[in-house]
Write an enzyme that holds these catalytic residues in place. Structure first.
Site, PDB file in Angstrom:
ATOM      1  N   HIS A 103     -11.945 -14.335 -46.724  1.00  0.00           N
ATOM      2  CA  HIS A 103     -10.851 -14.865 -45.919  1.00  0.00           C
ATOM      3  C   HIS A 103     -10.806 -14.061 -44.623  1.00  0.00           C
ATOM      4  O   HIS A 103     -10.994 -12.845 -44.638  1.00  0.00           O
ATOM      5  CB  HIS A 103      -9.548 -14.700 -46.716  1.00  0.00           C
ATOM      6  CG  HIS A 103      -8.419 -15.596 -46.303  1.00  0.00           C
ATOM      7  ND1 HIS A 103      -8.540 -16.961 -46.177  1.00  0.00           N
ATOM      8  CD2 HIS A 103      -7.123 -15.320 -46.008  1.00  0.00           C
ATOM      9  CE1 HIS A 103      -7.369 -17.487 -45.822  1.00  0.00           C
ATOM     10  NE2 HIS A 103      -6.500 -16.510 -45.704  1.00  0.00           N
ATOM     11  N   ARG A 141     -11.561 -24.454 -46.756  1.00  0.00           N
ATOM     12  CA  ARG A 141     -10.297 -24.367 -47.498  1.00  0.00           C
ATOM     13  C   ARG A 141      -9.092 -24.545 -46.573  1.00  0.00           C
ATOM     14  O   ARG A 141      -8.279 -23.635 -46.418  1.00  0.00           O
ATOM     15  CB  ARG A 141     -10.179 -23.008 -48.194  1.00  0.00           C
ATOM     16  CG  ARG A 141     -11.279 -22.633 -49.159  1.00  0.00           C
ATOM     17  CD  ARG A 141     -10.889 -21.392 -49.969  1.00  0.00           C
ATOM     18  NE  ARG A 141     -10.424 -20.289 -49.137  1.00  0.00           N
ATOM     19  CZ  ARG A 141     -11.184 -19.256 -48.748  1.00  0.00           C
ATOM     20  NH1 ARG A 141     -12.440 -19.161 -49.122  1.00  0.00           N
ATOM     21  NH2 ARG A 141     -10.674 -18.311 -47.978  1.00  0.00           N
ATOM     22  N   TYR A 149      30.211 -18.947 -37.182  1.00  0.00           N
ATOM     23  CA  TYR A 149      30.469 -17.532 -37.455  1.00  0.00           C
ATOM     24  C   TYR A 149      30.157 -16.649 -36.249  1.00  0.00           C
ATOM     25  O   TYR A 149      29.093 -16.776 -35.643  1.00  0.00           O
ATOM     26  CB  TYR A 149      29.607 -17.046 -38.620  1.00  0.00           C
ATOM     27  CG  TYR A 149      29.944 -17.647 -39.961  1.00  0.00           C
ATOM     28  CD1 TYR A 149      31.250 -17.633 -40.466  1.00  0.00           C
ATOM     29  CD2 TYR A 149      28.936 -18.209 -40.742  1.00  0.00           C
ATOM     30  CE1 TYR A 149      31.539 -18.167 -41.708  1.00  0.00           C
ATOM     31  CE2 TYR A 149      29.214 -18.739 -42.001  1.00  0.00           C
ATOM     32  CZ  TYR A 149      30.522 -18.726 -42.471  1.00  0.00           C
ATOM     33  OH  TYR A 149      30.790 -19.243 -43.700  1.00  0.00           O
ATOM     34  N   CYS A 189      24.486 -21.380 -40.518  1.00  0.00           N
ATOM     35  CA  CYS A 189      25.216 -20.984 -41.729  1.00  0.00           C
ATOM     36  C   CYS A 189      24.363 -21.294 -42.964  1.00  0.00           C
ATOM     37  O   CYS A 189      23.250 -21.802 -42.850  1.00  0.00           O
ATOM     38  CB  CYS A 189      26.542 -21.737 -41.823  1.00  0.00           C
ATOM     39  SG  CYS A 189      27.545 -21.693 -40.315  1.00  0.00           S
ATOM     40  N   ASP A 221      24.860 -23.594 -45.259  1.00  0.00           N
ATOM     41  CA  ASP A 221      24.742 -25.027 -45.554  1.00  0.00           C
ATOM     42  C   ASP A 221      24.814 -25.903 -44.315  1.00  0.00           C
ATOM     43  O   ASP A 221      24.660 -27.116 -44.425  1.00  0.00           O
ATOM     44  CB  ASP A 221      25.885 -25.465 -46.479  1.00  0.00           C
ATOM     45  CG  ASP A 221      26.067 -24.529 -47.641  1.00  0.00           C
ATOM     46  OD1 ASP A 221      25.093 -24.317 -48.374  1.00  0.00           O
ATOM     47  OD2 ASP A 221      27.186 -23.979 -47.789  1.00  0.00           O
TER      48      ASP A 221
END
Ligand SMILES: *Cc1c(COP(=O)(O)O)cnc(C)c1O
Length: 411
Positions: free
Chosen positions: A170, A226, A272, A339, A341
């Site tokens: 890699h 890959r 906030y 936030c 959510d």
């Protein structure tokens, strides 16, 4: 947008884009087979549908990090396709992997013995790929340790416990194809292949190329490439080219319905910490997605940063058939803190939007692109990360909805 009322957001994954991206990668690396890398729930896109769509595009291998992912892929695609796993700790269930015909990459001598034990328990020969650290400094056999590992592998191979079929590595800087380390790693890799073949291990597949090397470095294609991120239609080298420059198109669209649209006065703090304050009487829109859904908190806006971009306006209600009315379409930046959510947009004083209208955080379709929809790379830049992280960290709470037919014929 046919989202269930209790899921105000969704990620639409275009399986035909996955299939077409794999086709494009095959054309880019015509001398190699393609292993579609589907680790981490197919970079957040959903393991099973993506694995099948990748096979429909002509991938002959599927690659994953963990053994559990390999077994899940095997269950999804059935027998006959090659699957490779490369990351585990001592005590992994190698017998299960061998029994399920999964190829195992080996990056240390102890792993060789554990895989052989698993093969004996399964009563089959394990197919092993030796993973060599050619300079990445991650997992892999150091070149100086390779002869001893090969000795051990030869003994286990003579016994019939395992067969070394692959040699892999890699790159550290595949995204900087002109960096001297790329050539240096290639030399070390080719030395390792010669050493293995001299030790009596005819290597069926030599593989080192991730997406970046597949797209930018033909001399690294060898027998197998890959690609991961390119399968999902995102550029591994955004500083060198956009997806379209490589014949790729993004597969994932992230959209949500506004939960709240309301008018507030000038000088009103938003979210906030009040890192954004309205400068005029205006309309705020609340998007029901936050860091609990994988929206990076680092994509906060206002005085915290540029803020993640969102396309609002118009009836962009279906990625497969975007509607009309794009006249009010515009890209806005998140106002203030992300936030858990929710995030908030300042829609402007004349916003025609209503609660329930669809907004697009990043989009894939031609219609969305014409409307100026941001993409995952734009989000990566707003959050100081890479597009890989934007799609892969998308939360389990966000439903994945599939468009297109690729790979579904056999589902
Ligand atoms: C994740 C991974 C890949 C795919 O990398 P991309 O940059 O997404 O193409 C390939 N090989 C290995 C070993 C990996 O861990």
């Amino acid at each position: 947008m046919s989202t269930a009322p209790d899921h105000p957001a969704r990620a639409v994954v275009d399986l035909d884009a996955i299939r077409d991206n794999v086709r494009a990668l095959r054309a880019t690396a015509p001398t190699a087979q393609v292993m579609a890398v589907v680790k981490a729930d197919a970079y957040g896109h959903g393991l099973f549908p993506v694995a099948r769509a990748a096979l429909a595009g002509g991938a002959t291998w599927l690659g994953v990090a963990h053994g559990a992912e390999a077994l899940a892929v095997r269950a999804a695609v059935g027998p006959g396709h090659r699957i490779l796993t490369w990351l585990y700790a001592p005590g992994a269930s190698f017998a299960d992997l061998v029994r399920n015909d999964v190829d195992v990459a080996v990056a240390a001598a102890w792993a060789l013995d554990e895989v052989a034990d698993g093969a004996r328990a399964a009563g089959r020969t394990a197919r092993v790929h030796l993973k060599v650290d050619t300079g990445l400094g991650r997992n892999g056999i150091m070149p100086e340790d390779l002869p001893a590992v090969l000795d051990r592998a030869a003994a286990l191979q003579a016994e019939g416990a395992l067969a070394v079929v692959g040699l892999m590595s890699h790159f550290a800087l595949a995204d900087e194809p002109d960096d001297p380390s790329v050539k240096m790693q290639t030399h070390v890799f080719e030395d390792a292949v010669r050493t293995a073949e001299a030790a009596g291990m005819p290597i069926e597949v030599r593989h080192i190329a991730n997406s970046a090397a597949t797209l930018t470095n033909p001399s690294a294609h060898y027998d197998l490439v890959r690609p991961g991120i390119a399968v999902y239609g995102l550029s591994p080298v955004p500083h060198l080219g956009a997806p379209g420059d490589y014949g790729l198109r993004p597969a994932m669209t992230l959209e949500a319905r506004l939960a709240t649209v309301k008018r507030v006065p000038a000088g009103h703090g938003v979210s906030y910490g009040h890192f954004y304050t309205t400068t005029q009487d205006t309309v705020l829109g609340v998007i029901p997605l936050g860091y609990g859904d994988g929206i990076p908190r680092h994509a906060s806006g206002g005085s915290l940063g540029p803020g993640g971009p969102v396309l609002v306006g118009g009836a962009v209600d279906d990625v497969a058939a975007p509607g009309t009315g794009l006249g009010t379409a515009r890209v806005l930046r998140i106002a203030g803190r992300v936030c858990m959510d929710q995030v908030i947009l300042d829609l402007g004083p004349y916003a025609p939007e209503q609660a329930g209208d669809v907004v697009t955080l990043f989009g894939a379709s031609d219609g969305l692109a014409r409307a100026g929809a941001p993409n995952a790379e734009d989000w990566a830049q707003a959050a100081g990360t890479i597009s890989y992280e934007i799609v892969t960290r998308l939360g389990a709470r966000v439903p994945r909805v599939y468009a297109g037919t690729a790979g579904r014929e056999t589902a």
